[in-house]
Design a protein around this motif. Structure first.
Motif, PDB file in Angstrom:
ATOM      1  N   ASP A   7     -17.969 -42.343  -5.406  1.00 33.45           N
ATOM      2  CA  ASP A   7     -16.639 -42.927  -5.173  1.00 33.45           C
ATOM      3  C   ASP A   7     -15.606 -42.416  -6.177  1.00 33.45           C
ATOM      4  OD1 ASP A   7     -17.589 -44.331  -3.005  1.00 33.45           O
ATOM      5  OD2 ASP A   7     -17.921 -46.193  -4.129  1.00 33.45           O
ATOM      6  N   ALA A   8     -16.002 -42.270  -7.439  1.00 37.99           N
ATOM      7  CA  ALA A   8     -15.069 -41.790  -8.459  1.00 37.99           C
ATOM      8  C   ALA A   8     -14.642 -40.349  -8.170  1.00 37.99           C
ATOM      9  CB  ALA A   8     -15.700 -41.889  -9.847  1.00 37.99           C
ATOM     10  N   GLN A   9     -15.580 -39.523  -7.729  1.00 40.77           N
ATOM     11  CA  GLN A   9     -15.238 -38.143  -7.378  1.00 40.77           C
ATOM     12  C   GLN A   9     -14.262 -38.103  -6.210  1.00 40.77           C
ATOM     13  OE1 GLN A   9     -19.577 -36.993  -7.327  1.00 40.77           O
ATOM     14  NE2 GLN A   9     -18.637 -34.984  -7.672  1.00 40.77           N
ATOM     15  N   ARG A  10     -14.549 -38.893  -5.192  1.00 46.21           N
ATOM     16  CA  ARG A  10     -13.654 -38.920  -4.021  1.00 46.21           C
ATOM     17  C   ARG A  10     -12.254 -39.392  -4.411  1.00 46.21           C
ATOM     18  NH1 ARG A  10     -18.159 -41.292  -1.745  1.00 46.21           N
ATOM     19  NH2 ARG A  10     -19.348 -39.880  -0.440  1.00 46.21           N
ATOM     20  N   ASP A  14      -8.945 -37.141  -4.139  1.00 45.92           N
ATOM     21  CA  ASP A  14      -7.808 -37.594  -3.332  1.00 45.92           C
ATOM     22  C   ASP A  14      -6.518 -37.623  -4.154  1.00 45.92           C
ATOM     23  OD1 ASP A  14      -9.467 -37.861  -1.146  1.00 45.92           O
ATOM     24  OD2 ASP A  14      -9.665 -40.043  -1.320  1.00 45.92           O
ATOM     25  N   LYS A  15      -6.644 -37.911  -5.449  1.00 42.60           N
ATOM     26  CA  LYS A  15      -5.480 -37.938  -6.330  1.00 42.60           C
ATOM     27  C   LYS A  15      -4.951 -36.520  -6.595  1.00 42.60           C
ATOM     28  CE  LYS A  15      -5.977 -38.472 -10.901  1.00 42.60           C
ATOM     29  NZ  LYS A  15      -6.196 -39.087 -12.232  1.00 42.60           N
ATOM     30  N   ILE A  16      -5.852 -35.557  -6.834  1.00 40.12           N
ATOM     31  CA  ILE A  16      -5.393 -34.231  -7.260  1.00 40.12           C
ATOM     32  C   ILE A  16      -5.085 -33.271  -6.112  1.00 40.12           C
ATOM     33  CG2 ILE A  16      -6.631 -34.445  -9.446  1.00 40.12           C
ATOM     34  CD1 ILE A  16      -8.612 -32.288  -8.349  1.00 40.12           C
ATOM     35  N   LEU A  17      -5.633 -33.512  -4.926  1.00 41.99           N
ATOM     36  CA  LEU A  17      -5.411 -32.575  -3.822  1.00 41.99           C
ATOM     37  C   LEU A  17      -3.923 -32.382  -3.500  1.00 41.99           C
ATOM     38  CD1 LEU A  17      -6.581 -30.623  -1.788  1.00 41.99           C
ATOM     39  CD2 LEU A  17      -6.894 -32.558  -0.218  1.00 41.99           C
ATOM     40  N   PRO A  18      -3.112 -33.435  -3.412  1.00 43.77           N
ATOM     41  CA  PRO A  18      -1.678 -33.202  -3.154  1.00 43.77           C
ATOM     42  C   PRO A  18      -1.010 -32.367  -4.252  1.00 43.77           C
ATOM     43  CG  PRO A  18      -2.227 -35.504  -2.777  1.00 43.77           C
ATOM     44  CD  PRO A  18      -3.432 -34.869  -3.407  1.00 43.77           C
ATOM     45  N   TRP A  19      -1.440 -32.544  -5.493  1.00 41.01           N
ATOM     46  CA  TRP A  19      -0.885 -31.746  -6.591  1.00 41.01           C
ATOM     47  C   TRP A  19      -1.268 -30.285  -6.435  1.00 41.01           C
ATOM     48  CZ3 TRP A  19      -3.072 -35.534 -10.777  1.00 41.01           C
ATOM     49  CH2 TRP A  19      -2.361 -36.744 -10.719  1.00 41.01           C
ATOM     50  N   LEU A  20      -2.522 -30.033  -6.088  1.00 38.64           N
ATOM     51  CA  LEU A  20      -2.975 -28.651  -5.898  1.00 38.64           C
ATOM     52  C   LEU A  20      -2.238 -27.991  -4.729  1.00 38.64           C
ATOM     53  CD1 LEU A  20      -6.811 -29.093  -6.439  1.00 38.64           C
ATOM     54  CD2 LEU A  20      -5.204 -27.920  -7.964  1.00 38.64           C
ATOM     55  N   ALA A  33     -19.355 -27.720  -0.027  1.00 37.30           N
ATOM     56  CA  ALA A  33     -19.750 -27.749  -1.436  1.00 37.30           C
ATOM     57  C   ALA A  33     -20.400 -29.089  -1.772  1.00 37.30           C
ATOM     58  CB  ALA A  33     -18.538 -27.520  -2.324  1.00 37.30           C
ATOM     59  N   ARG A  34     -21.252 -29.057  -2.765  1.00 39.29           N
ATOM     60  CA  ARG A  34     -21.930 -30.275  -3.191  1.00 39.29           C
ATOM     61  C   ARG A  34     -20.946 -31.283  -3.789  1.00 39.29           C
ATOM     62  NH1 ARG A  34     -27.453 -31.117  -6.301  1.00 39.29           N
ATOM     63  NH2 ARG A  34     -27.029 -33.186  -7.062  1.00 39.29           N
ATOM     64  N   ASN A  35     -19.952 -30.768  -4.523  1.00 41.33           N
ATOM     65  CA  ASN A  35     -18.912 -31.597  -5.127  1.00 41.33           C
ATOM     66  C   ASN A  35     -17.581 -31.278  -4.455  1.00 41.33           C
ATOM     67  OD1 ASN A  35     -20.486 -32.832  -7.370  1.00 41.33           O
ATOM     68  ND2 ASN A  35     -20.738 -30.693  -7.951  1.00 41.33           N
ATOM     69  N   PRO A  36     -16.622 -32.205  -4.489  1.00 37.29           N
ATOM     70  CA  PRO A  36     -15.299 -31.906  -3.923  1.00 37.29           C
ATOM     71  C   PRO A  36     -14.722 -30.646  -4.579  1.00 37.29           C
ATOM     72  CG  PRO A  36     -15.496 -34.237  -4.423  1.00 37.29           C
ATOM     73  CD  PRO A  36     -16.698 -33.571  -5.020  1.00 37.29           C
ATOM     74  N   THR A  37     -14.424 -29.638  -3.766  1.00 36.74           N
ATOM     75  CA  THR A  37     -14.100 -28.309  -4.272  1.00 36.74           C
ATOM     76  C   THR A  37     -12.937 -27.684  -3.518  1.00 36.74           C
ATOM     77  OG1 THR A  37     -16.427 -27.962  -4.841  1.00 36.74           O
ATOM     78  CG2 THR A  37     -15.058 -25.998  -4.659  1.00 36.74           C
ATOM     79  N   VAL A  38     -12.076 -26.995  -4.276  1.00 35.36           N
ATOM     80  CA  VAL A  38     -10.962 -26.236  -3.724  1.00 35.36           C
ATOM     81  C   VAL A  38     -10.988 -24.864  -4.382  1.00 35.36           C
ATOM     82  CG1 VAL A  38      -8.444 -26.060  -3.639  1.00 35.36           C
ATOM     83  CG2 VAL A  38      -9.525 -28.257  -3.329  1.00 35.36           C
ATOM     84  N   VAL A 108     -10.507 -34.480 -18.164  1.00 36.13           N
ATOM     85  CA  VAL A 108     -11.060 -35.760 -17.723  1.00 36.13           C
ATOM     86  C   VAL A 108     -10.293 -36.242 -16.491  1.00 36.13           C
ATOM     87  CG1 VAL A 108     -11.528 -38.155 -18.366  1.00 36.13           C
ATOM     88  CG2 VAL A 108     -11.776 -36.323 -20.064  1.00 36.13           C
ATOM     89  N   GLY A 109     -11.026 -36.547 -15.429  1.00 33.17           N
ATOM     90  CA  GLY A 109     -10.408 -36.923 -14.166  1.00 33.17           C
ATOM     91  C   GLY A 109      -9.565 -38.180 -14.218  1.00 33.17           C
ATOM     92  N   SER A 110     -10.055 -39.228 -14.861  1.00 37.49           N
ATOM     93  CA  SER A 110      -9.326 -40.503 -14.863  1.00 37.49           C
ATOM     94  C   SER A 110      -8.031 -40.439 -15.663  1.00 37.49           C
ATOM     95  CB  SER A 110     -10.211 -41.623 -15.416  1.00 37.49           C
ATOM     96  OG  SER A 110     -10.529 -41.363 -16.773  1.00 37.49           O
ATOM     97  N   GLU A 111      -7.949 -39.538 -16.606  1.00 44.65           N
ATOM     98  CA  GLU A 111      -6.770 -39.421 -17.467  1.00 44.65           C
ATOM     99  C   GLU A 111      -5.815 -38.323 -17.013  1.00 44.65           C
ATOM    100  OE1 GLU A 111      -6.142 -41.564 -19.943  1.00 44.65           O
ATOM    101  OE2 GLU A 111      -7.963 -42.596 -19.329  1.00 44.65           O
ATOM    102  N   CYS A 112      -6.206 -37.547 -16.030  1.00 47.59           N
ATOM    103  CA  CYS A 112      -5.429 -36.390 -15.591  1.00 47.59           C
ATOM    104  C   CYS A 112      -4.144 -36.810 -14.890  1.00 47.59           C
ATOM    105  CB  CYS A 112      -6.291 -35.558 -14.638  1.00 47.59           C
ATOM    106  SG  CYS A 112      -5.424 -34.198 -13.870  1.00 47.59           S
ATOM    107  N   ASP A 113      -3.070 -36.107 -15.221  1.00 47.73           N
ATOM    108  CA  ASP A 113      -1.837 -36.286 -14.461  1.00 47.73           C
ATOM    109  C   ASP A 113      -1.469 -34.946 -13.824  1.00 47.73           C
ATOM    110  OD1 ASP A 113      -0.456 -34.718 -16.387  1.00 47.73           O
ATOM    111  OD2 ASP A 113       0.278 -36.472 -17.437  1.00 47.73           O
ATOM    112  N   ARG A 114      -0.429 -34.958 -13.030  1.00 48.28           N
ATOM    113  CA  ARG A 114      -0.025 -33.777 -12.272  1.00 48.28           C
ATOM    114  C   ARG A 114       0.243 -32.571 -13.179  1.00 48.28           C
ATOM    115  NH1 ARG A 114       4.730 -31.703 -11.438  1.00 48.28           N
ATOM    116  NH2 ARG A 114       5.148 -30.433  -9.596  1.00 48.28           N
TER     117      ARG A 114
END
Length: 155
Positions: A7-10, A14-20, A33-38, A108-114
């Motif tokens: 759930d944390a990965q998803r 979901d948070k970073i995909l719009p930024w990417l 991919a085994r993990n969410p990957t772009v 770190v994913g939880s602390e990441c901003d755009r």
């Protein structure tokens, strides 16, 4: 998509995909991919951005770009990579089990901003695009993008 992701990965993906998707580069999702990957392309570089599980339910956003493949890992190249690691502000060079040279950076994913995410990904892409030519011209090998193009099926 991403059946093995927690759930944390998803949530992080979901948070970073719009930024990417704001990046002016080519963007490809890898639903197998085994993990969410772009994958993000820039010049002669391509970076893998993946969301990995980390301790206490957090995540790591890991960006890796292969720079040079099929290069002889001679002492001069190894010293060059270590000295460049000391100068880099973002990321570091590494060598995988096949002897391929890559650049990577993690946040770190939880602390990441755009801004942090876009800076991290752009730094790795720009560095890989610059260093691939410099390394190949001095020590040989192949830019990772050239090897990938050789492996691509013809249309």
């Amino acid at each position: 998509m991403f059946d093995s992701a927690n759930d944390a990965q998803r949530a992080c993906f979901d948070k970073i995909l719009p930024w990417l998707q704001e990046l002016p580069h080519g963007l490809t999702l890898d639903p197998d991919a085994r993990n969410p990957t772009v994958y993000v392309a820039y010049g002669s570089a391509c970076a893998l951005v993946e969301v990995l599980p980390w301790h206490d339910g957090d995540t790591i956003i890991h960006t890796r770009s292969y720079v040079v493949t099929q290069v002889q890992l001679v002492p001069g190249l190894m010293e060059y990579l270590l000295r460049e690691n000391d100068r880099l502000l973002f990321g570091a060079f590494g060598i995988d089990e096949d002897g391929d040279v890559f650049l990577n950076h993690a946040i770190v994913g939880s602390e990441c901003d755009r801004a942090e995410l876009l800076t991290s990904v752009n730094a790795i892409l720009t560095l890989a695009d610059d260093y691939d030519d410099a390394i190949v011209s001095r020590w040989g090998g192949r830019r990772a993008v050239d090897r990938a193009l050789d492996a691509a099926p013809l249309a």
